[in-house]
Design an enzyme around this catalytic site. Sequence first.
Site, PDB file in Angstrom:
ATOM      1  N   GLY A  87     -13.948  22.385 -35.563  1.00 45.08           N
ATOM      2  CA  GLY A  87     -13.738  22.032 -37.000  1.00 45.08           C
ATOM      3  C   GLY A  87     -14.535  20.472 -37.285  1.00 45.08           C
ATOM      4  CB  ALA A  91      -8.893  24.110 -36.745  1.00 44.79           C
ATOM      5  CD  GLU A 111     -15.711  26.479 -33.141  1.00 46.74           C
ATOM      6  OE1 GLU A 111     -16.436  26.160 -32.146  1.00 46.74           O
ATOM      7  OE2 GLU A 111     -15.344  25.767 -34.048  1.00 46.74           O
ATOM      8  CD  GLU A 154     -17.394  24.535 -37.614  1.00 44.51           C
ATOM      9  OE1 GLU A 154     -15.851  24.476 -37.240  1.00 44.51           O
ATOM     10  OE2 GLU A 154     -17.552  25.803 -38.013  1.00 44.51           O
TER      11      GLU A 154
HETATM   12  N1  DAK Z   1      -5.381  20.881 -31.709  1.00 50.58           N
HETATM   13  C1  DAK Z   1      -3.982  20.361 -31.630  1.00 50.58           C
HETATM   14  N2  DAK Z   1      -3.866  19.436 -30.780  1.00 50.58           N
HETATM   15  C2  DAK Z   1      -4.833  18.739 -30.271  1.00 50.58           C
HETATM   16  C3  DAK Z   1      -6.283  19.237 -30.426  1.00 50.58           C
HETATM   17  C4  DAK Z   1      -6.762  20.473 -31.283  1.00 50.58           C
HETATM   18  N3  DAK Z   1      -7.821  20.665 -31.400  1.00 50.58           N
HETATM   19  N4  DAK Z   1      -7.068  18.426 -29.462  1.00 50.58           N
HETATM   20  C5  DAK Z   1      -6.213  17.558 -28.655  1.00 50.58           C
HETATM   21  N5  DAK Z   1      -5.023  17.856 -29.358  1.00 50.58           N
HETATM   22  C6  DAK Z   1      -3.998  17.215 -28.746  1.00 50.58           C
HETATM   23  C7  DAK Z   1      -3.402  17.501 -27.412  1.00 50.58           C
HETATM   24  O1  DAK Z   1      -2.699  18.744 -27.322  1.00 50.58           O
HETATM   25  C8  DAK Z   1      -2.684  16.384 -26.901  1.00 50.58           C
HETATM   26  O2  DAK Z   1      -1.405  16.547 -27.413  1.00 50.58           O
HETATM   27  P1  DAK Z   1      -0.143  16.156 -26.331  1.00 50.58           P
HETATM   28  O3  DAK Z   1      -0.383  16.874 -25.405  1.00 50.58           O
HETATM   29  O4  DAK Z   1      -0.276  14.508 -26.260  1.00 50.58           O
HETATM   30  O5  DAK Z   1       1.225  16.314 -27.245  1.00 50.58           O
HETATM   31  C9  DAK Z   1      -3.507  15.149 -27.486  1.00 50.58           C
HETATM   32  O6  DAK Z   1      -4.040  15.736 -28.805  1.00 50.58           O
HETATM   33  C10 DAK Z   1      -4.513  14.347 -26.721  1.00 50.58           C
HETATM   34  O7  DAK Z   1      -5.272  15.272 -26.084  1.00 50.58           O
HETATM   35  P2  DAK Z   1      -5.536  15.585 -24.739  1.00 50.58           P
HETATM   36  O8  DAK Z   1      -4.667  15.168 -23.837  1.00 50.58           O
HETATM   37  O9  DAK Z   1      -6.027  16.960 -24.527  1.00 50.58           O
HETATM   38  O10 DAK Z   1      -6.596  14.429 -24.387  1.00 50.58           O
HETATM   39  P3  DAK Z   1      -7.790  14.540 -23.419  1.00 50.58           P
HETATM   40  O11 DAK Z   1      -8.505  13.153 -23.534  1.00 50.58           O
HETATM   41  O12 DAK Z   1      -7.272  14.936 -22.039  1.00 50.58           O
HETATM   42  O13 DAK Z   1      -8.784  15.507 -23.839  1.00 50.58           O
HETATM   43  C11 DAK Z   1     -10.123  16.640 -25.618  1.00 50.58           C
HETATM   44  C12 DAK Z   1      -9.613  15.369 -25.067  1.00 50.58           C
HETATM   45  C13 DAK Z   1     -10.546  16.513 -27.004  1.00 50.58           C
HETATM   46  C14 DAK Z   1     -11.213  17.098 -24.522  1.00 50.58           C
HETATM   47  C15 DAK Z   1      -9.243  17.958 -25.517  1.00 50.58           C
HETATM   48  O14 DAK Z   1      -7.945  17.470 -26.247  1.00 50.58           O
HETATM   49  C16 DAK Z   1      -9.639  19.180 -26.043  1.00 50.58           C
HETATM   50  O15 DAK Z   1     -10.181  19.939 -25.558  1.00 50.58           O
HETATM   51  N6  DAK Z   1      -9.112  19.490 -27.250  1.00 50.58           N
HETATM   52  C17 DAK Z   1      -9.268  20.658 -28.061  1.00 50.58           C
HETATM   53  C18 DAK Z   1     -10.811  20.632 -28.508  1.00 50.58           C
HETATM   54  C19 DAK Z   1     -10.962  22.158 -29.242  1.00 50.58           C
HETATM   55  O16 DAK Z   1     -10.968  23.193 -28.596  1.00 50.58           O
HETATM   56  N7  DAK Z   1     -10.754  21.867 -30.591  1.00 50.58           N
HETATM   57  C20 DAK Z   1     -10.678  23.137 -31.592  1.00 50.58           C
HETATM   58  C21 DAK Z   1     -11.910  23.975 -31.669  1.00 50.58           C
HETATM   59  S1  DAK Z   1     -11.946  25.128 -32.369  1.00 50.58           S
HETATM   60  C22 DAK Z   1     -10.782  28.902 -38.892  1.00 50.58           C
HETATM   61  C23 DAK Z   1     -12.242  28.212 -38.739  1.00 50.58           C
HETATM   62  C24 DAK Z   1     -12.374  27.469 -37.967  1.00 50.58           C
HETATM   63  C25 DAK Z   1     -11.411  26.894 -37.301  1.00 50.58           C
HETATM   64  C26 DAK Z   1     -10.486  27.321 -37.203  1.00 50.58           C
HETATM   65  C27 DAK Z   1      -9.988  28.156 -38.039  1.00 50.58           C
HETATM   66  N8  DAK Z   1     -10.544  30.061 -39.778  1.00 50.58           N
HETATM   67  C28 DAK Z   1     -11.709  30.740 -40.586  1.00 50.58           C
HETATM   68  C29 DAK Z   1      -9.204  30.150 -40.260  1.00 50.58           C
HETATM   69  C30 DAK Z   1     -12.009  25.835 -36.074  1.00 50.58           C
HETATM   70  C31 DAK Z   1     -11.708  26.106 -34.984  1.00 50.58           C
HETATM   71  C32 DAK Z   1     -11.804  24.787 -34.087  1.00 50.58           C
HETATM   72  O17 DAK Z   1     -12.008  23.669 -34.472  1.00 50.58           O
END
Ligand code: DAK
Length: 258
Positions: free
Chosen positions: A109, A64, A132, A112
């Site tokens: 997500g 997400a 998460e 998922e």
């Molecule tokens: N959201 C927003 N931006 C993201 C992102 C994300 N999930 N993942 C990556 N980006 C963006 C980064 O901020 C960066 O943007 P700029 O700084 O260039 O503007 C760009 O994508 C490139 O990312 P990185 O520079 O970080 O790239 P790296 O190769 O260094 O790292 C990475 C890649 C995938 C390991 C890293 O980006 C990372 O850890 N990303 C976050 C992964 C993550 O934690 N995903 C979210 C999981 S939580 C809900 C139910 C479910 C959910 C939400 C709500 N409700 C019931 C309401 C789900 C939640 C999730 O999915």
Amino acid sequence: MENVIFKHENGIAEITINRPKSLNALNTQTLKELGQVINEISERKDIYTVIITGAGEKSFVAGADITEMKDKTAIEGREMAKLAQKVFSNIENMPQIVIAAVNGYALGGGCELSMACDIRLASTKAKFGQPEVGLGIIPGFAGTQRLPRLVGKGRAKELIFTTDMIDANEAYRIGLVNKIYEPNELIDKAKEMANKIMSKGTYAVSLAKSSINNGLNMDTESAYAFEADLFGLCFSTEDQTEGMSAFVGKRKASFKGC
Ligand code: DAK
């Protein structure tokens, strides 16, 4: 549409989540567009299989959109959850067979989303994880439910509690992905599988999907009864007549999907 590309050819739809600068993170707009495309495809009789993938070389869907999510109120969070749950459950239950072509990060997500699909094909560059709890939330797009059903309770708990990311080989080993391919082969292999599925009786394929999905949510006796009903239903189709006549006549069946 801004963030989702949809094309279709010869019965196969290809959906690409297209926000490569954010590693295809799912914001509300993207979820809405994905929902819209899924609803349209579900109604179409000329599309039998769907491939979902991510734009760019690096990511399927990195979860997400954290930037959008971080300031949500409880009510907004609930609305987002309802929207995503509906979209993901529509993917899981659509009549077409859905293949996730996981070309890179499938996190939160994104993992998922891949689990809502019927089959997961991964590139050698794919990485899966549920980060998460590291953000102070729990998987909210049914990850706590679909992951244990796919890989077992112990492995699901380990992945969710530790947030460890696993590569394609490990995902294959624990049964999270069906097959692994080189990145440049992934989409062609997904199409190859889609074509193989489409060469069968597609109405029967769709009933088998319904029997598996619905049966897993029932007690065993009800699931057997449901399967028997769908099995019976097959005998009202032209495909059943054709499939069995072709076998007896020692020729290749030519199915119509009805
Ligand atoms: N959201 C927003 N931006 C993201 C992102 C994300 N999930 N993942 C990556 N980006 C963006 C980064 O901020 C960066 O943007 P700029 O700084 O260039 O503007 C760009 O994508 C490139 O990312 P990185 O520079 O970080 O790239 P790296 O190769 O260094 O790292 C990475 C890649 C995938 C390991 C890293 O980006 C990372 O850890 N990303 C976050 C992964 C993550 O934690 N995903 C979210 C999981 S939580 C809900 C139910 C479910 C959910 C939400 C709500 N409700 C019931 C309401 C789900 C939640 C999730 O999915």
